[in-house]
Design a protein around this motif. Structure first.
Motif, PDB file in Angstrom:
ATOM      1  N   LYS A   5       0.862  -1.398  -0.015  1.00 45.50           N
ATOM      2  CA  LYS A   5      -0.228   0.135  -0.068  1.00 45.50           C
ATOM      3  C   LYS A   5       0.902   1.406  -0.035  1.00 45.50           C
ATOM      4  O   LYS A   5       0.793   2.233  -0.660  1.00 45.50           O
ATOM      5  N   GLU A   6       1.860   1.245   0.718  1.00 44.24           N
ATOM      6  CA  GLU A   6       2.756   2.379   0.818  1.00 44.24           C
ATOM      7  C   GLU A   6       3.597   2.446  -0.381  1.00 44.24           C
ATOM      8  O   GLU A   6       3.667   3.529  -1.052  1.00 44.24           O
ATOM      9  N   ILE A   7       3.963   1.546  -1.219  1.00 49.75           N
ATOM     10  CA  ILE A   7       4.648   1.704  -2.826  1.00 49.75           C
ATOM     11  C   ILE A   7       3.684   2.282  -3.581  1.00 49.75           C
ATOM     12  O   ILE A   7       4.031   3.091  -4.229  1.00 49.75           O
ATOM     13  N   GLY A   8       2.424   1.792  -3.459  1.00 49.78           N
ATOM     14  CA  GLY A   8       1.266   2.290  -4.317  1.00 49.78           C
ATOM     15  C   GLY A   8       1.258   3.860  -4.146  1.00 49.78           C
ATOM     16  O   GLY A   8       0.750   4.647  -5.169  1.00 49.78           O
ATOM     17  N   CYS A  13       7.778   5.854  -9.722  1.00 48.28           N
ATOM     18  CA  CYS A  13       7.660   4.995 -11.162  1.00 48.28           C
ATOM     19  C   CYS A  13       6.134   4.635 -11.314  1.00 48.28           C
ATOM     20  O   CYS A  13       5.432   4.910 -12.304  1.00 48.28           O
ATOM     21  N   TYR A  14       5.620   4.181 -10.216  1.00 46.97           N
ATOM     22  CA  TYR A  14       4.182   3.647 -10.342  1.00 46.97           C
ATOM     23  C   TYR A  14       3.291   5.113 -10.654  1.00 46.97           C
ATOM     24  O   TYR A  14       2.394   4.983 -11.400  1.00 46.97           O
TER      25      TYR A  14
END
Length: 145
Positions: A5-8, A13-14
């Protein structure tokens, strides 16, 4: 799972790729009547601005790998919008805009302006200016490898 969730929410890049797809959708909607994709429009513009340009130089400027670029160029060549021929150095291939390519580009410019105005209106001129500056910095990062 919390990390996902944190990465999103924080992955550059995302977020950039997601935003790129959203913006591409706006431009492609507007360019559809003349049968151009956003990438094809960009390649025609770059070829026009750079004059006859080698595939290697075009790939560098567009920050595209040559395989992807070659596929896109072949579509434009099949439509008669560009020519690809051997350059001065026989190992190079040179891309040139054709008369038909210039005609399509001339028809595409008002459509591009329409899409650009939609983006500018949605973000506001200052935010768009800041975004473009930030994106230029990101492109510079990719070129500093």
């Amino acid at each position: 799972m919390e990390k996902c969730k944190e990465i999103g929410q924080t992955c550059a890049c995302y977020k950039v790729r997601k935003a790129a797809r959203a913006v591409t959708k706006i431009y492609e909607e507007v360019l559809r009547p003349i049968g151009l994709r956003a990438t094809q429009f960009s390649l025609l513009m770059a070829t026009r601005v750079m004059g006859p340009v080698t595939v290697v130089k075009l790939a560098q400027v567009m920050v595209m790998d040559r395989t992807t670029l070659t596929r896109n160029l072949q579509l434009l060549e099949t439509r008669g919008l560009i020519t690809i021929k051997t350059g001065e150095d026989r190992r190079e291939r040179e891309v040139t805009l054709t008369t038909s390519g210039m005609e399509v580009l001339t028809k595409a410019l008002p459509l591009w302006e329409e899409a650009q105005n939609r983006v500018k209106k949605g973000l506001g001129e200052e935010r768009l200016h800041n975004l473009l500056d930030d994106l230029s910095e990101m492109i510079s990062l990719a070129r500093k490898k």
